[in-house]
Enzyme design. Structure first.
Site, mmCIF file in Angstrom:
data_model
loop_
_atom_site.group_PDB
_atom_site.id
_atom_site.type_symbol
_atom_site.label_atom_id
_atom_site.label_comp_id
_atom_site.label_asym_id
_atom_site.label_seq_id
_atom_site.Cartn_x
_atom_site.Cartn_y
_atom_site.Cartn_z
ATOM 1 N N LYS A 13 0.826 -1.215 0.000
ATOM 2 C CA LYS A 13 0.000 0.000 0.000
ATOM 3 C C LYS A 13 0.859 1.264 0.000
ATOM 4 C CE LYS A 13 -2.075 -0.953 3.848
ATOM 5 N NZ LYS A 13 -1.349 -2.217 4.166
ATOM 6 N N ARG A 88 -9.322 1.728 9.817
ATOM 7 C CA ARG A 88 -9.050 0.331 10.156
ATOM 8 C C ARG A 88 -10.274 -0.373 10.738
ATOM 9 N NH1 ARG A 88 -3.564 -0.879 10.229
ATOM 10 N NH2 ARG A 88 -2.181 0.917 10.057
ATOM 11 N N ARG A 127 12.258 -9.246 4.628
ATOM 12 C CA ARG A 127 12.614 -7.839 4.817
ATOM 13 C C ARG A 127 13.744 -7.680 5.843
ATOM 14 N NH1 ARG A 127 7.662 -3.901 5.870
ATOM 15 N NH2 ARG A 127 7.492 -5.153 7.780
ATOM 16 N N ARG A 160 13.525 -7.501 11.810
ATOM 17 C CA ARG A 160 12.697 -7.136 12.953
ATOM 18 C C ARG A 160 11.994 -8.367 13.490
ATOM 19 N NH1 ARG A 160 8.972 -2.142 11.090
ATOM 20 N NH2 ARG A 160 7.719 -3.952 10.568
ATOM 21 N N ARG A 171 0.149 -11.863 12.662
ATOM 22 C CA ARG A 171 -0.263 -10.515 12.283
ATOM 23 C C ARG A 171 -1.334 -10.563 11.198
ATOM 24 N NH1 ARG A 171 5.022 -7.681 10.392
ATOM 25 N NH2 ARG A 171 3.590 -5.960 9.922
#
Length: 219
Positions: A13, A88, A127, A160, A171
């Site tokens: 996004k 959200r 990532r 991370r 998640r």
């Protein structure tokens, strides 16, 4: 263009919002960026938000909406905007709808970035970030540094904790549970469109522009 971008973490996004904002000279409005701006600059809204954040509480919807209201009054937002990852919840969507109606603003589309779970897990778990300058890389991309060090500052790249595969799956599950009512909300209004966000970045950009009636003058 006046749009909302919705989609799970890792769907792209933010990347597409930056491209489109630059292409059309419109505002890319991210609630995270707004919060950081207000807190960093010590605005009245920032001080109120910081009190919630420091105590581990969620920033209330009315504060976020007030920040969005201020941002929509800036010059670039008058030409158009992309709301990135907001709203959200259905409550936020209803508050946003009321705000936009008060400003006589009509949304062109609510764009859902549709990506399968395995693609998202691969993207996010691949990532790596630089803890020094915050540059972002991905082990699956051809430009990933072979020595695992940041090309900008030479610092070692890290993963991370919330990008580890098992955490990513959790998640995504939370996202799906929390946003399902929101997607139904916009689907019932007839404003939700879906793009295949698993494609190459340029193809996703073209699909968004085509579906939203924009002019693609990139060639």
């Amino acid at each position: 263009m006046r749009m909302i971008f919705l989609g799970p973490p890792g769907a792209g996004k933010g990347t597409q919002a930056v491209k489109l904002a630059s292409k059309y000279g419109i505002a890319h409005i991210s609630t995270g960026d707004m919060l950081r701006y207000h807190v960093k600059n010590g605005t009245d809204l920032g001080e109120k938000a910081k009190a919630y954040m420091d105590s581990g509480r969620l920033v209330p919807d009315d504060l976020i909406i007030e920040m969005v209201k201020e941002r929509l009054e800036e010059e670039d937002a008058k030409r158009g905007f992309i709301l990135d990852g907001f709203p959200r919840t259905v409550n936020q969507a209803e508050a946003l709808e009321k705000l936009l109606k008060s400003k006589d603003i009509t949304l062109d589309a609510v764009v859902l970035f549709d990506v399968d779970e395995e693609t998202l897990v691969r993207r996010l778990s691949g990532r790596r970030i630089c803890p020094n300058c915050n540059a972002i890389y991905n082990v699956h991309n051809s430009d990933y540094p072979e020595d695992g060090r940041c090309k900008r500052c030479g610092n070692g790249l890290i993963q991370r904790d919330d990008d580890r595969p098992e955490v990513v799956r959790r998640r995504l599950k939370v996202y799906e549970e929390e946003t399902a009512p929101l997607l139904d909300y916009y689907r019932n209004k007839g404003s939700l469109i879906s793009v295949d966000a698993s494609s190459e970045s340029d193809a996703v950009l073209y699909a968004i522009v085509s579906l939203c009636g924009g002019k693609d003058d990139s060639n």
